[in-house]
Design a protein around this motif. Structure first.
Motif, mmCIF file in Angstrom:
data_model
loop_
_atom_site.group_PDB
_atom_site.id
_atom_site.type_symbol
_atom_site.label_atom_id
_atom_site.label_comp_id
_atom_site.label_asym_id
_atom_site.label_seq_id
_atom_site.Cartn_x
_atom_site.Cartn_y
_atom_site.Cartn_z
ATOM 1 N N LEU A 33 -11.603 14.671 72.333
ATOM 2 C CA LEU A 33 -12.072 15.592 73.358
ATOM 3 C C LEU A 33 -10.924 16.441 73.896
ATOM 4 N N LYS A 34 -9.787 15.819 74.138
ATOM 5 C CA LYS A 34 -8.635 16.547 74.669
ATOM 6 C C LYS A 34 -8.150 17.603 73.673
ATOM 7 N N ILE A 35 -8.113 17.256 72.403
ATOM 8 C CA ILE A 35 -7.701 18.208 71.368
ATOM 9 C C ILE A 35 -8.684 19.376 71.315
ATOM 10 N N LYS A 36 -9.963 19.072 71.392
ATOM 11 C CA LYS A 36 -10.987 20.118 71.360
ATOM 12 C C LYS A 36 -10.852 21.049 72.564
ATOM 13 N N GLN A 37 -10.640 20.482 73.744
ATOM 14 C CA GLN A 37 -10.505 21.299 74.947
ATOM 15 C C GLN A 37 -9.237 22.147 74.899
ATOM 16 N N ARG A 38 -8.153 21.585 74.364
ATOM 17 C CA ARG A 38 -6.900 22.342 74.247
ATOM 18 C C ARG A 38 -7.085 23.526 73.299
ATOM 19 N N THR A 39 -7.789 23.312 72.199
ATOM 20 C CA THR A 39 -8.057 24.389 71.256
ATOM 21 C C THR A 39 -8.929 25.455 71.900
ATOM 22 N N GLN A 40 -9.938 25.042 72.656
ATOM 23 C CA GLN A 40 -10.798 25.999 73.342
ATOM 24 C C GLN A 40 -10.000 26.830 74.339
ATOM 25 N N ARG A 42 -6.740 27.502 74.217
ATOM 26 C CA ARG A 42 -5.895 28.440 73.447
ATOM 27 C C ARG A 42 -6.712 29.645 72.995
ATOM 28 N N ASN A 43 -7.888 29.389 72.459
ATOM 29 C CA ASN A 43 -8.733 30.487 71.992
ATOM 30 C C ASN A 43 -9.161 31.388 73.142
ATOM 31 N N SER A 44 -9.431 30.795 74.291
ATOM 32 C CA SER A 44 -9.816 31.579 75.465
ATOM 33 C C SER A 44 -8.665 32.472 75.914
ATOM 34 N N SER A 47 -8.194 35.332 73.460
ATOM 35 C CA SER A 47 -9.205 36.390 73.577
ATOM 36 C C SER A 47 -9.010 37.205 74.854
ATOM 37 N N GLN A 48 -8.584 36.542 75.941
ATOM 38 C CA GLN A 48 -8.324 37.283 77.179
ATOM 39 C C GLN A 48 -7.166 38.252 76.994
ATOM 40 N N LEU A 49 -6.120 37.806 76.318
ATOM 41 C CA LEU A 49 -4.977 38.684 76.070
ATOM 42 C C LEU A 49 -5.362 39.830 75.138
ATOM 43 N N ALA A 50 -6.229 39.540 74.177
ATOM 44 C CA ALA A 50 -6.674 40.582 73.244
ATOM 45 C C ALA A 50 -7.443 41.688 73.965
ATOM 46 N N GLU A 51 -8.154 41.343 75.026
ATOM 47 C CA GLU A 51 -8.871 42.357 75.801
ATOM 48 C C GLU A 51 -7.921 43.378 76.418
ATOM 49 N N TYR A 52 -6.673 42.995 76.622
ATOM 50 C CA TYR A 52 -5.669 43.892 77.191
ATOM 51 C C TYR A 52 -4.751 44.469 76.120
ATOM 52 N N GLY A 53 -5.144 44.305 74.865
ATOM 53 C CA GLY A 53 -4.372 44.871 73.771
ATOM 54 C C GLY A 53 -3.184 44.029 73.346
ATOM 55 N N LEU A 54 -3.101 42.811 73.840
ATOM 56 C CA LEU A 54 -1.992 41.921 73.490
ATOM 57 C C LEU A 54 -2.463 40.969 72.399
ATOM 58 N N GLY A 59 -1.909 31.115 64.865
ATOM 59 C CA GLY A 59 -1.038 29.952 65.049
ATOM 60 C C GLY A 59 -0.617 29.779 66.493
ATOM 61 N N LYS A 60 -0.387 28.519 66.841
ATOM 62 C CA LYS A 60 -0.038 28.233 68.228
ATOM 63 C C LYS A 60 1.358 28.721 68.574
ATOM 64 N N ALA A 61 2.286 28.706 67.619
ATOM 65 C CA ALA A 61 3.649 29.182 67.900
ATOM 66 C C ALA A 61 3.628 30.665 68.264
ATOM 67 N N ALA A 62 2.835 31.441 67.553
ATOM 68 C CA ALA A 62 2.734 32.872 67.849
ATOM 69 C C ALA A 62 2.107 33.091 69.223
ATOM 70 N N LEU A 63 1.088 32.297 69.542
ATOM 71 C CA LEU A 63 0.442 32.417 70.850
ATOM 72 C C LEU A 63 1.416 32.061 71.958
ATOM 73 N N TYR A 64 2.186 30.979 71.779
ATOM 74 C CA TYR A 64 3.146 30.584 72.809
ATOM 75 C C TYR A 64 4.230 31.641 72.979
#
Length: 98
Positions: A33-40, A42-44, A47-54, A59-64
């Protein structure tokens, strides 16, 4: 009185689950459950950053790395309501990374 299923011919008995087995299963379910929530989360954030053109590569390293740029003030989100919300999400994600 026996249960109706136990009275059926050919029904098999199931061994009682031990406390250790129940605890192991509970820990495994909690971890999944914790892994699933962490992935959700990250995806959230992605997507929020993508709305601002970012946008960044997969991959998680790129996101971080992108999160680091946002927190360092290298984007135009500073001072916005979006930045406040994202900062809360970043803190939650940092806690879950441990």
């Amino acid at each position: 009185m026996r249960s109706p299923s136990a009275q059926r011919p050919g029904s098999k008995t199931v061994p009682v689950t031990t406390l250790a087995q129940q605890l192991a299963c509970g820990l495994s379910n909690r971890r999944e459950l914790k892994i699933k929530q962490r992935t959700q989360l990250r995806n959230s954030i992605r997507s929020q950053l993508a709305e601002y053109g970012l946008v960044t590569r997969q991959g998680k390293a790129a996101l971080y790395g992108l999160i680091g740029r946002v927190l360092a003030g290298e984007t135009e989100l500073q001072g916005s309501l979006a930045m406040e919300t994202l900062t809360q999400d970043f803190k939650l994600l940092r806690r879950w990374m441990k």
